[in-house]
Design an enzyme around this catalytic site. Structure first.
Site, mmCIF file in Angstrom:
data_model
loop_
_atom_site.group_PDB
_atom_site.id
_atom_site.type_symbol
_atom_site.label_atom_id
_atom_site.label_comp_id
_atom_site.label_asym_id
_atom_site.label_seq_id
_atom_site.Cartn_x
_atom_site.Cartn_y
_atom_site.Cartn_z
ATOM 1 C CG HIS A 75 -0.451 -0.099 2.513
ATOM 2 N ND1 HIS A 75 -0.923 -0.980 3.449
ATOM 3 C CD2 HIS A 75 0.537 0.585 3.135
ATOM 4 C CE1 HIS A 75 -0.255 -0.841 4.576
ATOM 5 N NE2 HIS A 75 0.630 0.100 4.409
ATOM 6 C CD GLU A 113 3.942 0.751 4.561
ATOM 7 O OE1 GLU A 113 4.185 -0.067 5.470
ATOM 8 O OE2 GLU A 113 3.638 1.940 4.771
ATOM 9 C CG HIS A 165 6.722 0.242 12.220
ATOM 10 N ND1 HIS A 165 6.340 1.549 12.027
ATOM 11 C CD2 HIS A 165 5.886 -0.508 11.455
ATOM 12 C CE1 HIS A 165 5.322 1.586 11.181
ATOM 13 N NE2 HIS A 165 5.030 0.355 10.809
#
Length: 105
Positions: A40, A58, A91
């Site tokens: 997305h 990504e 992340h």
């Protein structure tokens, strides 16, 4: 695509390439991995200076096999909509839902 390390997790160039290729195939066929939303749009709110221009997509990267659904984990490859590899981000070590660059990004 070259090998990269996200936080302390190393990925070979082959693993990076496999994830980028999967992202490209799904993107070009307007499809996603399983019932997920990947690949997305990646908006690059963090302002990474990628070597290729966006817009970006990504896609999760895995140490074994290619992501096909389920939990995406923390690490992503970034491609542009022409299927050019932009980089790898994670992340892990970032605040909130943001990303930091893996090595070589």
């Amino acid at each position: 695509q070259s090998a990269t390390t996200c936080s302390s997790k190393p990925y070979s160039a082959q693993q990076v390439r496999a994830a980028a290729n999967a992202a490209c195939q799904y993107y070009q066929s307007n499809d996603t991995a399983g019932s997920t939303t990947y690949p997305h749009t990646y908006h690059n709110y963090e302002g990474f200076d990628f070597a290729v221009n966006g817009p970006y997509q990504e896609y999760p990267i895995r140490t074994s096999g290619v992501y096909s659904g389920g939990s995406p984990g923390a690490d992503r490859v970034i491609i542009n909509t022409q299927c050019q590899f932009a980089g790898a981000i994670t992340h892990t070590g970032a605040s909130g839902n943001q990303f930091v660059g893996c090595s070589n990004t």
